[in-house]
Design an enzyme around this catalytic site. Sequence first.
Site, PDB file in Angstrom:
ATOM      1  N   GLY A  14       2.464  -9.456  -3.597  1.00 45.98           N
ATOM      2  CA  GLY A  14       1.955  -8.729  -4.756  1.00 45.98           C
ATOM      3  C   GLY A  14       3.125  -8.049  -5.437  1.00 45.98           C
ATOM      4  O   GLY A  14       4.144  -7.761  -4.804  1.00 45.98           O
TER       5      GLY A  14
ATOM      6  N   GLY B 109       0.919 -11.066  -0.623  1.00 47.86           N
ATOM      7  CA  GLY B 109      -0.009 -11.528  -1.656  1.00 47.86           C
ATOM      8  C   GLY B 109      -0.011 -13.045  -1.833  1.00 47.86           C
ATOM      9  O   GLY B 109      -1.035 -13.620  -2.216  1.00 47.86           O
TER      10      GLY B 109
ATOM     11  N   GLU C 249       4.472  -6.391   5.527  1.00 48.21           N
ATOM     12  CA  GLU C 249       4.089  -5.096   4.939  1.00 48.21           C
ATOM     13  C   GLU C 249       4.390  -3.875   5.795  1.00 48.21           C
ATOM     14  O   GLU C 249       4.553  -2.783   5.251  1.00 48.21           O
ATOM     15  CB  GLU C 249       2.601  -5.104   4.566  1.00 48.21           C
ATOM     16  CG  GLU C 249       2.240  -6.040   3.406  1.00 48.21           C
ATOM     17  CD  GLU C 249       1.873  -7.449   3.840  1.00 48.21           C
ATOM     18  OE1 GLU C 249       2.127  -7.815   5.021  1.00 48.21           O
ATOM     19  OE2 GLU C 249       1.326  -8.190   2.994  1.00 48.21           O
TER      20      GLU C 249
ATOM     21  N   ASP D  17      -2.434  -6.872   4.314  1.00 50.13           N
ATOM     22  CA  ASP D  17      -3.716  -6.881   3.585  1.00 50.13           C
ATOM     23  C   ASP D  17      -4.081  -8.292   3.096  1.00 50.13           C
ATOM     24  O   ASP D  17      -3.811  -9.254   3.805  1.00 50.13           O
ATOM     25  CB  ASP D  17      -3.681  -5.827   2.463  1.00 50.13           C
ATOM     26  CG  ASP D  17      -2.678  -6.166   1.370  1.00 50.13           C
ATOM     27  OD1 ASP D  17      -1.788  -7.015   1.601  1.00 50.13           O
ATOM     28  OD2 ASP D  17      -2.779  -5.574   0.279  1.00 50.13           O
TER      29      ASP D  17
HETATM   30  C1  QUE Z   1       6.964  -6.447   2.026  1.00 45.35           C
HETATM   31  C2  QUE Z   1       6.186  -6.808   0.965  1.00 45.35           C
HETATM   32  C3  QUE Z   1       6.760  -7.425  -0.170  1.00 45.35           C
HETATM   33  C4  QUE Z   1       8.131  -7.677  -0.169  1.00 45.35           C
HETATM   34  C5  QUE Z   1       8.908  -7.307   0.913  1.00 45.35           C
HETATM   35  C6  QUE Z   1       8.322  -6.695   1.995  1.00 45.35           C
HETATM   36  C7  QUE Z   1       5.993  -7.791  -1.312  1.00 45.35           C
HETATM   37  C8  QUE Z   1       6.683  -8.367  -2.416  1.00 45.35           C
HETATM   38  C9  QUE Z   1       8.080  -8.581  -2.354  1.00 45.35           C
HETATM   39  C10 QUE Z   1       8.866  -9.123  -3.426  1.00 45.35           C
HETATM   40  C11 QUE Z   1       9.981  -9.885  -3.155  1.00 45.35           C
HETATM   41  C12 QUE Z   1      10.782 -10.384  -4.177  1.00 45.35           C
HETATM   42  C13 QUE Z   1      10.473 -10.097  -5.482  1.00 45.35           C
HETATM   43  C14 QUE Z   1       9.362  -9.315  -5.756  1.00 45.35           C
HETATM   44  C15 QUE Z   1       8.583  -8.834  -4.746  1.00 45.35           C
HETATM   45  O1  QUE Z   1       8.743  -8.264  -1.239  1.00 45.35           O
HETATM   46  O2  QUE Z   1       4.750  -7.598  -1.347  1.00 45.35           O
HETATM   47  O3  QUE Z   1       9.087  -9.050  -7.040  1.00 45.35           O
HETATM   48  O4  QUE Z   1      11.250 -10.581  -6.506  1.00 45.35           O
HETATM   49  O5  QUE Z   1       5.987  -8.695  -3.511  1.00 45.35           O
HETATM   50  O6  QUE Z   1       9.075  -6.314   3.065  1.00 45.35           O
HETATM   51  O7  QUE Z   1       4.857  -6.564   0.967  1.00 45.35           O
END
Ligand code: QUE
Length: 361
Positions: free
Chosen positions: A65, A119, A142, A150
């Site tokens: 997400g 997500g 998470e 989740d």
């Molecule tokens: C836990 C998470 C997420 C995460 C890293 C975690 C997560 C998520 C992202 C993420 C990674 C790269 C991106 C971005 C988001 O990393 O939910 O926009 O470019 O979206 O340890 O829950």
Amino acid sequence: MSDEIRFTVEGGLATVELTRPKALNALTLGMIREMHPQLEAWEDDDSVKAVLIKGEGEKAFCAGGDVRAVYRSIVDDLGGKGPSELSKTFFLEEYRLNHTIHAFSKPYVALLDGVTMGGGVGLSVHGSHRIVTERLMFAMPETGIGLFPDVGGGWFLPRLPGEFGTYLALTGARLDAAGAVALGVATHYVPSTRLQGLEAALATTIAEASDGRTAINDVLDRFAEAPGDDPTAGHRELIDRCFAESSVEGILEALDRAAADGSGFAAETAATLRHKCPTSLKISLEQLRRGRSMSNLAEVLAMEYRMSQHCIAGTEFFEGVRAILVDKDHAPKWRPDSIEGVSAALVASFFDPVPGREFSL
Ligand code: QUE
């Protein structure tokens, strides 16, 4: 259609493409709001026999997400003092979409070619077919950002073999393609070089088929290959034994005992757990134990929605996203900062109803 998500239909095969490759196709509220009604329209459209979902680019299916946007909205709206409008609705609408995928009456084929976390897992694991490639990097990370696994993690994780789901949830450990197939997270392994051929074959076969589901299964069986040796196989016994404990403290003690008996894997796993958010570890274990005895996904998502609203009202999610995704110092200051410091009363409070914010489908 926005520039974040693309919908196409070809020969009875409807395709969703997540088109934020620079952000590893992380799921925004806008994408959720476009995808959900589109899925419902395709479900009612007799010319659509199946749905395929994939991510643009070679790196990721979907990294999770867009928690960075949720973080920003909390900063912007209230100076970090309370839940923003986005943080209330994001989780609600995301979980509703997860349920629609779970209940979808037509084949739903996810191509997991690259990073698939959080997500992104919710967009795929509840569907009927999960195709993985050699580029898969699957995780529920998470607990490292002050959240919990989740998007229905409380449903699918306790239903994986043994205690493997508890291990994935607490440690955020990664699965490769062979591990994902062995555990049943994935249904088929197809090398990434064959995905274009697979998509074309699905579209043409389904156009001529009387039974879409059989046609898809036949095509997938033709393209699927053996994913190689399962790297989790050698650790299953130890994981099942240690993660069957009824508390996080008990799990750590069991891992420390196994480490003292010479298991390097147990030592590494215990060290990993000691870097995760203590509150996240305890609420996630409780989530999975409660989820194991729940009878449907909606019940699990209602529990998770309550948990999400407590998380955004507290300190840990904010600090976790700051440390891992915003400042990237990877040095979150957790409060409480020890497992023993997280009281049973604090854990229980994450499962209390939040007035005016109950889950509904
Ligand atoms: C836990 C998470 C997420 C995460 C890293 C975690 C997560 C998520 C992202 C993420 C990674 C790269 C991106 C971005 C988001 O990393 O939910 O926009 O470019 O979206 O340890 O829950």
